[in-house]
Structure formats: structure tokens, C-alpha cells
Write a protein that holds these residues in place. Structure first.
Motif, mmCIF file in Angstrom:
data_model
loop_
_atom_site.group_PDB
_atom_site.id
_atom_site.type_symbol
_atom_site.label_atom_id
_atom_site.label_comp_id
_atom_site.label_asym_id
_atom_site.label_seq_id
_atom_site.Cartn_x
_atom_site.Cartn_y
_atom_site.Cartn_z
ATOM 1 N N ALA A 120 0.804 -1.177 0.062
ATOM 2 C CA ALA A 120 -0.071 0.076 -0.168
ATOM 3 C C ALA A 120 0.977 1.343 0.057
ATOM 4 O O ALA A 120 1.928 1.257 0.403
ATOM 5 N N ILE A 121 0.266 2.303 -0.618
ATOM 6 C CA ILE A 121 1.007 3.538 -0.430
ATOM 7 C C ILE A 121 -0.013 4.769 -0.124
ATOM 8 O O ILE A 121 -0.946 4.619 -0.374
ATOM 9 N N PHE A 122 0.583 5.524 0.973
ATOM 10 C CA PHE A 122 -0.290 6.546 1.366
ATOM 11 C C PHE A 122 0.381 7.916 0.767
ATOM 12 O O PHE A 122 1.546 8.039 1.047
ATOM 13 N N ALA A 123 -0.433 8.476 -0.075
ATOM 14 C CA ALA A 123 0.263 9.712 -0.707
ATOM 15 C C ALA A 123 -0.618 10.768 -0.486
ATOM 16 O O ALA A 123 -1.799 10.851 -0.626
ATOM 17 N N VAL A 124 0.167 12.035 -0.550
ATOM 18 C CA VAL A 124 -0.739 13.144 -0.452
ATOM 19 C C VAL A 124 -0.967 13.873 -1.892
ATOM 20 O O VAL A 124 0.392 13.692 -2.467
ATOM 21 N N THR A 125 -2.045 13.869 -2.451
ATOM 22 C CA THR A 125 -2.073 14.102 -3.793
ATOM 23 C C THR A 125 -2.278 15.576 -3.975
ATOM 24 O O THR A 125 -2.341 16.149 -5.078
ATOM 25 N N ARG A 126 -2.778 16.385 -3.239
ATOM 26 C CA ARG A 126 -3.195 17.813 -3.315
ATOM 27 C C ARG A 126 -2.781 18.433 -1.949
ATOM 28 O O ARG A 126 -3.433 18.155 -0.988
ATOM 29 N N VAL A 176 -1.554 6.838 -8.711
ATOM 30 C CA VAL A 176 -1.705 7.931 -7.636
ATOM 31 C C VAL A 176 -0.614 8.975 -7.626
ATOM 32 O O VAL A 176 -1.111 10.281 -7.427
ATOM 33 N N PHE A 177 0.315 8.407 -8.091
ATOM 34 C CA PHE A 177 1.607 9.531 -8.208
ATOM 35 C C PHE A 177 1.477 10.478 -9.358
ATOM 36 O O PHE A 177 2.155 11.315 -9.140
#
Lengths: 181, 503
Positions: A120-126, A176-177
Motif C-alpha cells: 500500500a502507498i499513502f500519498a498526499v495528492t493535493r 496515484v503519483f
């Protein structure tokens, strides 16, 4: 010609005002980042790095714990800034933080099947900045903490790494990225 | 275009330009002042805000054999939330209710959501799972409105879940969390706190009004004094509220609480520290006695100063006021720095670094002789590019800890990136140990990018165990949040160390 001169004069005035505004803004950003809120600025950058997670349990088990540990509502609460569920699929959850009129932060947790369990990846997209600082750093910090707590509740042996070490692997996570960068 | 028109346009342009520049400057200054204010609030209230953040971030997860409807019924009794927001004042009320969720908020019709929290019910392993979550807490310029009420709601929900099905405990819970009985100590204290607060507000408003509309120079000390007295009243009222909360906690825990301590701001935390209670009692009482003596001396001195002041010329009075204000600003700055920096502020001051006597005997820290950094200890060059630091690994353990558990201190030595070494003591306030429970440390303060060696004196611990202890209380599993005066923050970890449950 005279009319043109007047228009030009007004334009110059507006331009000077704009330049002053920008200089003031830059000065404020510089002072905040370098002096008053240096720690917050660094922490904000660090928080945006996201998390890389590997767990041996299936997605459904994690999803259940996420429901327990992540303090998110189903929809924005008027003018109050809250974390809310933006979308949810079998391969990920998107959260947003803000009010009904303004979103200040968006983050995604994306899942991908691995040989032994789930990645899993937790990413801030904005995200937004106010005077040079991450506008919703506390909310993001809390969300990261809750996501990590949910994974640990589902799988005490979970591996959580700060940041995204291997970017070549990121294509597995449904783009996602692409929106994050 | 004639000369007159040109002159008018020129003057108009000049005025516009001046307005533009001054507007921009005002805007930047105003934002800068806002930021300064927020910075000050963050510094002063950092410790409390960290506690609040922790409470907000971590949901309270419980299980109970009772059904959801039974627990809801107990919640209704003990929490006693209103069915709608009151028009004025503030109260906890129900925003919504379903079979699996109750949502509460604090506020009134005008400001309805100082906080929003929900209690969710589900099923897990044949039992009812109850989850308390804070969904929103209003924050303005670093001040979190409603945090105390949120803490009480959280406590009362926890209590209600445990008390479900036990009428005696429910009745006791009602006494603890319900409205106080008329004439009870809690009711009197709440009334007194409110009275003190209103006196403070009145003093503040009158002083501000008088100072705003202009007073004689000779009268200004009186109004500045009123301002200070107003602030003092507000502080005292807040302490009295804290005392009420501490008494509730103590009653729940079945232990007494020392009024003097709480009013001095030491009690609630100190009371929880096994072994530290007696020392802080004595310290608090000594401080109270010293305070009384100082207040008497101050009153006498104030009388003399007042007489001397009235004898001065207006110009000298202005100078005196200016100097006094400057001293106040400096003292305020020093106090606020002192409150927020340095580990263990507020802990008993009977422990000093000298007590940590490597190789020595007696109470305090006595490390084994081989407590030195290993030869291949990481250096500043080992720092990872993103600013993470590695802990210097120690070969082994600390020995010679007192067995009575009275010494709860750790010596942390670190080598900064530039090679300078220093150390500090994590004192009782920074280390919470509870019987056989896992110890945890919170609020460790170090500079960013440091290399550290850590010792524990209360029990033999290996480096790995030490890392476990730290990981237990860390915001991010497996790592440590470092803060130093809210200036820098990074995470540290041991390069070769992996906690049993992984990072």
C-alpha cells in the motif's frame, strides 16, 4: 497619446502595487520558513512524503480497521474543517480535508496485491500552503498516524516506511503519483 | 492636456500610489503580526496542545458484552447531552443518532461546532465494539476551543461503557459527570471559578476602556495593574477548572488530589507518577509558603514604590513606565521560553546532572563501566539525505538502579552534527512508568539531526529494549518525533534496529 500616457501611468501603478504585494508575500514566506515556523515548514515537507506499507493481511482486513481508526466523516460539515471520505474503491480510499466550500488537502491510500500479502502507498495528492507553510499539517499528521494505527491493528507485523523509496514500483498504484507530482 | 489637468492626474496618481503601497504594507504587517501571535500561542501552549492533539488523533476503541442499545442508554444517563444546541452559552448536544452511531457537538446556535465527536457501535468477536472519535476541533490562532469539554466527554463515554449494566456505577458516574449537586464542593468551586473569571473580565474591560480613551500618566499604573490582575483572575479560574477535572480523575482512580499542587499547575500529572508524589507535595507546599512570603513583601514594596512614584516629575514617570514595560516584555519572553523549552520543565528540581555519577554508587544513575559509544558509531556523515539521524548504539545495559522505583530518570547524551556533545536528563514529567506496564517516554526534546546515546536508570535495558520503549510512545510507530522549541522536527531511528512489530 495623452490618453495612452494616462492608461500607461495607471498600468504602471498597478504593476508597482503588484510587485510590492509579491515582495511582501515573499518576505513573509521567507520569514515564516526561515525564522518563525522553520520547524513547521520542515515538518510539513516531511509529512508530504507519504508512507510505503507492506502487510501480510488482505485489503478487506485493513479496510475494516481503517473504518475504526480513521476519524473521517462521510461528507463535509458545512463551514467546519473536517476530514471526510472523498471516494472509496476496492483498491483504495481517497480522503479530503476542508469545509464544504474549500478543500485544503487530499490524500490517497492505494492498495496493490503483492506476492506475500498487500502493498500500500499513502500519498498526499493535493495540498495548499498559507504564507509558505502547509495549511493543514496537523490534519495530515493525524491522518498518517491513524492510517498507521489501522495497519498495525490489522497486522502487528506490518512494515511501514516513511516516504516512497522505489519510485519505479509506483506505476502499480493506479496512477496515484501521477496526480501527486 | 493642460498643465492643470496634468497636475491633478499627477497628484491623484501619487495619492493612489501612496495608498497602494501603504495598503500592501499594512496587509503584510497585519499577516506578520497574526503569525507572531500564533507563534507566541504555540510556544506558550505547546505542552497542552500536544496533549490535545494526542487525544484528537487517537480514537478510543473499546469492547463490551453489553448491547449497543444498553450502552446508548447508559450514555444518555451519564453524558446527559442536550437534544439540540442551546441558543446561548455552550453545551454538549446530539447532532444525530442512528442505531450504530451517536454524534455529539459542543456549542450553541450561533457557534454550533466547537467540537464534533461520534460514538460508533459495531460488532467484533461476538461483542459490541465502541469507538469514540473526535471529528473536528475548532482551532483559532493556536487556541483549541472546547478541548477540556471534549476530554470530559471522552472520559464520560469510557466510563459509561464500563458502567453499563451496573446501576451503582451508573449512579456514581452521574455524580462524576452529571451536573453537580447544589451545595457540593464541585458546585461551589465551579461557581467560584465563574465568579473569578467574570471579575477578571470586568477588570480587563474597564482597564482597556480607560487606557483606550486616555488616562492621566499618573493613573496609568493603576490600569496596567488592573490588566495584570484581570489576566491573573483568568489564570486562577482556569486553574480552578483544572482542579475540578483533577478531582474527578482522582475520584475515578480512587486517590486523593492535592489542591495546592493543582493550583500551582503541578498536580494532575505529578499525581500520576508513582514515587514522585511525596516530593512534589513538599515542593508545592514550600512554593506556596514562599509565595505567601513573597506576596507580603511585594505588597509592602508596592506601597513604598507607589509613594516614590507619585513624588516623581511627569517626565520621570514616563521613563519609569517605559522601563517597567520593557522589563515586563523581557520577563514574559523569558518565562514563555522557559515554559516551552527544555525537557522536564515542572519536574521536581531535586535531580541534577551531577546525580548521574557514572561508576559511582548511591541513588541516581550508575551505568556500567562499559557504557561508551561503540567504535563504529555513526557520525554526521551517516545522516541520510532526508535528515534522519541514527542512534549511536550502546554495547549493553545500565546497572545499579534503585529498586524502590523512586528514581525515574534517564540521561540522554547526544552528539550534535558538528561534533559537540551534550547531555540532559529526562525527568519524571517526561517519563511515565506505571507498575509493570510498558514504560513510555513522551516529549523528548533534542536538536534535529542528532546522534544520541540513551540510558535508563530504573531498569536494565538493552539498546533494543530502549528503542522499544521509545517506539511505544512515538507518534509514528518505530520512530521518534524530535522537537526543539517547535523549530525543527525530524525522525530518528536506529539503522540496524527493527522493532519486533516492524516500523
Amino acid at each position: 497619446m495623452e490618453f495612452f500616457s494616462v492608461v500607461l501611468g495607471i498600468a504602471v501603478l498597478i504593476a508597482v502595487g503588484w510587485v510590492f504585494q509579491k515582495i511582501g508575500g515573499f518576505a513573509l514566506v521567507g520569514v515564516n520558513r526561515g525564522l518563525f515556523f522553520r520547524g513547521e515548514y520542515k515538518a510539513g515537507k516531511h509529512l508530504r512524503e507519504g508512507l510505503t506499507i507492506h502487510t501480510s493481511v488482505p485489503v478487506s482486513a485493513v479496510m475494516r480497521e481503517l473504518d475504526t481508526y480513521v476519524c473521517a466523516v462521510d461528507a463535509p460539515l458545512g463551514f467546519s474543517e473536517v476530514l471526510y471520505n472523498e471516494s472509496r474503491t476496492d483498491t483504495g480510499i481517497a480522503w479530503a480535508f476542508g469545509s464544504a466550500s474549500k478543500v485544503k488537502l487530499e490524500a490517497v491510500l492505494a492498495f496493490s496485491p503483492a506476492e506475500t500479502g498487500t502493498d500500500a502507498i499513502f500519498a498526499v495528492t493535493r495540498w495548499f500552503e498559507e504564507d509558505g507553510l502547509l495549511a493543514s499539517a496537523d490534519a495530515l499528521k493525524t491522518l498518517r498516524l491513524q492510517v498507521a494505527a489501522a495497519f498495525r491493528a490489522a497486522d502487528p507485523a506490518v512494515t511501514i516506511t516513511e516516504g516512497h523509496a522505489d519510485r519505479s514500483e509506483l506505476s502499480r498504484f493506479d496512477g496515484v503519483f501521477e496526480s501527486a507530482e | 492636456m493642460d498643465q492643470t489637468t496634468l497636475a491633478i492626474i499627477g497628484i491623484g496618481g501619487l495619492i493612489l500610489f501612496v495608498m497602494l503601497v501603504s495598503g500592501v504594507l499594512k496587509s503584510v504587517l497585519s499577516r506578520g503580526i497574526d503569525n507572531l501571535f500564533a507563534f507566541g500561542i504555540k510556544k506558550i501552549g505547546k505542552k497542552r496542545n500536544d496533549e490535545i492533539d494526542q487525544m484528537v488523533a487517537v480514537p478510543l476503541v473499546m469492547t463490551s458484552p453489553a448491547s449497543a442499545s444498553q450502552i446508548m442508554s447508559t450514555l444518555d444517563t451519564i453524558v446527559g447531552a442536550k437534544k439540540a444546541a442551546p441558543p446561548l452559552g455552550g453545551a454538549v448536544y446530539e447532532v444525530s443518532r442512528t442505531a450504530s452511531k451517536i454524534t455529539y457537538a459542543l456549542g450553541n446556535k450561533l457557534y454550533p461546532q466547537n467540537f464534533v465527536a461520534e460514538v460508533g457501535f459495531g460488532e467484533r468477536d461476538g461483542q459490541t465494539q465502541i469507538v469514540f472519535k473526535c471529528l473536528h476541533l475548532t482551532e483559532k490562532d493556536g487556541v483549541r476551543a472546547g478541548a477540556d469539554a471534549l476530554a470530559i466527554l471522552r472520559d464520560s463515554v469510557e466510563y459509561a461503557v464500563g458502567a453499563t449494566g451496573d446501576p451503582e456505577r451508573i449512579a456514581h458516574g452521574l455524580k462524576l459527570y452529571g451536573p453537580p449537586e447544589p451545595g457540593s464542593a464541585r458546585a461551589i468551586r465551579m461557581r467560584n471559578a465563574k465568579t473569578v473569571l467574570w471579575i477578571g473580565v470586568a477588570l480587563f474591560v474597564v482597564a482597556m476602556f480607560k487606557l483606550g480613551t486616555g488616562v492621566k500618566v499618573s493613573e496609568s499604573p493603576l490600569y496596567f495593574g488592573m490588566l495584570l490582575a484581570g489576566a491573573g483572575c483568568a489564570y486562577l479560574a482556569q486553574r480552578m477548572d483544572r482542579l475540578t477535572a483533577a478531582q474527578r480523575e482522582a475520584e475515578l482512580a480512587g486517590s486523593p488530589v492535592d489542591t495546592v499542587q493543582v493550583l500551582l499547575g503541578e498536580g494532575a500529572q505529578a499525581a500520576r507518577l508513582e514515587g514522585a508524589l511525596e516530593a512534589t507535595h513538599a515542593a508545592a507546599k514550600t512554593a506556596a509558603e514562599a509565595g505567601t512570603t513573597a506576596a507580603t513583601a511585594l505588597a509592602k514594596g508596592a506601597g513604598r514604590a507607589s509613594a516614590a512614584y507619585t513624588a516623581l516629575s511627569p517626565k520621570s514617570r514616563l521613563l519609569v513606565i517605559g522601563a517597567a514595560l520593557a522589563v515586563l516584555v523581557v520577563v514574559g519572553f523569558v518565562i514563555s521560553n522557559g515554559q516551552s523549552s527544555g525537557p522536564g520543565s515542572g519536574a521536581p528540581d531535586s535531580v541534577s546532572e551531577a546525580d548521574y555519577n557514572p561508576g559511582g554508587t548511591g541513588g541516581g544513575y550508575t551505568p556500567s563501566a562499559d557504557v561508551t559509544p561503540v567504535d563504529d558509531a555513526p557520525t554526521a556523515d551517516d545522516l541520510t539525505p532526508n535528515g534522519h539521524a541514527h542512534w549511536v548504539q550502546l554495547p549493553d545495559i545500565i546497572a545499579g538502579a534503585p529498586e524502590d522505583g523512586s528514581s525515574r530518570h534517564a540521561l540522554v547524551t547526544y552528539t550534535a552534527e558538528g561534533g559537540d556533545s551534550d547531555s540532559f536528563i529526562l525527568e519524571a514529567d517526561d517519563i511515565s512508568l506505571g507498575g509493570s506496564d510498558p514504560a513510555y517516554i513522551h516529549d523528548i526534546q533534542l536538536f534535529s539531526d542528532e546522534l544520541g546515546q540513551c540510558y535508563f536508570d530504573d531498569q536494565p535495558v538493552s539498546v533494543d529494549e530502549f528503542m522499544d520503549l521509545i517506539s511505544y510512545g512515538s507518534a509514528t510507530p518505530g520512530s521518534i518525533d524530535f522537537t526543539q522549541d517547535a523549530i525543527t522536527r525530524s525522525n530518528a531511528y536506529s539503522e540496524d534496529y527493527v522493532p519486533p512489530n516492524g516500523y
